[in-house]
Design a protein around this motif. Structure first.
Motif, mmCIF file in Angstrom:
data_model
loop_
_atom_site.group_PDB
_atom_site.id
_atom_site.type_symbol
_atom_site.label_atom_id
_atom_site.label_comp_id
_atom_site.label_asym_id
_atom_site.label_seq_id
_atom_site.Cartn_x
_atom_site.Cartn_y
_atom_site.Cartn_z
ATOM 1 N N UNK A 181 3.936 -4.945 4.002
ATOM 2 C CA UNK A 181 2.728 -5.112 3.170
ATOM 3 C C UNK A 181 2.516 -3.967 2.230
ATOM 4 N N UNK A 182 2.881 -2.571 2.394
ATOM 5 C CA UNK A 182 2.886 -1.974 1.239
ATOM 6 C C UNK A 182 3.648 -2.106 0.269
ATOM 7 N N UNK A 183 4.922 -2.813 0.517
ATOM 8 C CA UNK A 183 5.778 -3.048 -0.593
ATOM 9 C C UNK A 183 5.134 -4.098 -1.676
ATOM 10 N N UNK A 184 4.764 -5.328 -0.851
ATOM 11 C CA UNK A 184 3.986 -6.166 -1.550
ATOM 12 C C UNK A 184 3.032 -6.026 -2.366
ATOM 13 N N UNK A 185 2.026 -4.995 -1.825
ATOM 14 C CA UNK A 185 0.723 -4.555 -2.403
ATOM 15 C C UNK A 185 1.317 -3.738 -3.599
#
Length: 172
Positions: A69-73
Motif C-alpha cells: 500500500x505504501x509503495x502504490x500510495x
C-alpha cells in the motif's frame, strides 16, 4: 444477478475494502505529506485509493499489505507532485495554518510547535524520494521495508537516512 459472498476473501471488493479501511492511515499520511491544501489532499487521497483499487488484482497476499500500500500510495503521490509542482510552489498554504490538522495534537507548547513547523518545512522542501523516505522513517518502518517500498537497497536507505538526519540537524 450479482450475489455478494459471505466470506470477504470470496469477494475481492470486500477484501480490498476491509484492508483499505484497516490501513487508511497510510493514505492520509501520504496525502498530508505530498499535498498542503485541503482540496489537493482530498484529491490525492482519492487518487491513491483509486490506484490502489486498480492495482489490487496484482497484490500478492504473501507480501505485507501495508508495504504494498505504501509503495502504490507513494508512487501516486510522487506523480502528483511532478504533475502539479508549479502550482504547489505558488499556491501552497503556510504550514502554520494547518499544523494542528497535520499533527492532530494540541501544540500549545511554543517550542514543540516551533520544532514541528521547522520539521514540516524541511520535509516540504525535500525531493519526492527523500520526502517518502522521511515519511516512512518517521512512521518507524524497518529499513528493509523502506527499501522494499522505495525500490532501493537497505544500505542506500541507511545512507540516505543518515544524510537526511545531518541536514535536519543543520536546518533545525
Amino acid at each position: 444477478m450479482h450475489t455478494i459472498a459471505s466470506n470477504p476473501q470470496d469477494d475481492p471488493r470486500k477484501a480490498f475494502g476491509t484492508l483499505l479501511q484497516q490501513h487508511r492511515g497510510i493514505v492520509f499520511k501520504v496525502a498530508n505529506s505530498y499535498a498542503w491544501q485541503a482540496d489537493d489532499r482530498d484529491d490525492l487521497a482519492q487518487e491513491i485509493a483509486t490506484q490502489l483499487w486498480h492495482a489490487w488484482p496484482r497484490y500478492d497476499p504473501a507480501r505485507s499489505f501495508s508495504t504494498w500500500m505504501y509503495r502504490v500510495a507513494l508512487n501516486v503521490a510522487i506523480s502528483h507532485v511532478r504533475e502539479h509542482s508549479m502550482r504547489l510552489r505558488h499556491d501552497a498554504v503556510p504550514l502554520d495554518a494547518e499544523l494542528h490538522e497535520i499533527t492532530g495534537t494540541d501544540t500549545s507548547d511554543h517550542e514543540h510547535r516551533h520544532h514541528l513547523l521547522l520539521l514540516q518545512r524541511f520535509i516540504q522542501q525535500q525531493a519526492p524520494l527523500d520526502r517518502a523516505l522521511l515519511l516512512l522513517y518517521l512512521d518507524e518502518r524497518p529499513q528493509r521495508e523502506i527499501a522494499d517500498i522505495l525500490g532501493i537497497s537497505e544500505s542506500n536507505v541507511s545512507t540516505k537516512i543518515g544524510r537526511l538526519k545531518q541536514r535536519i540537524q543543520q536546518t533545525l
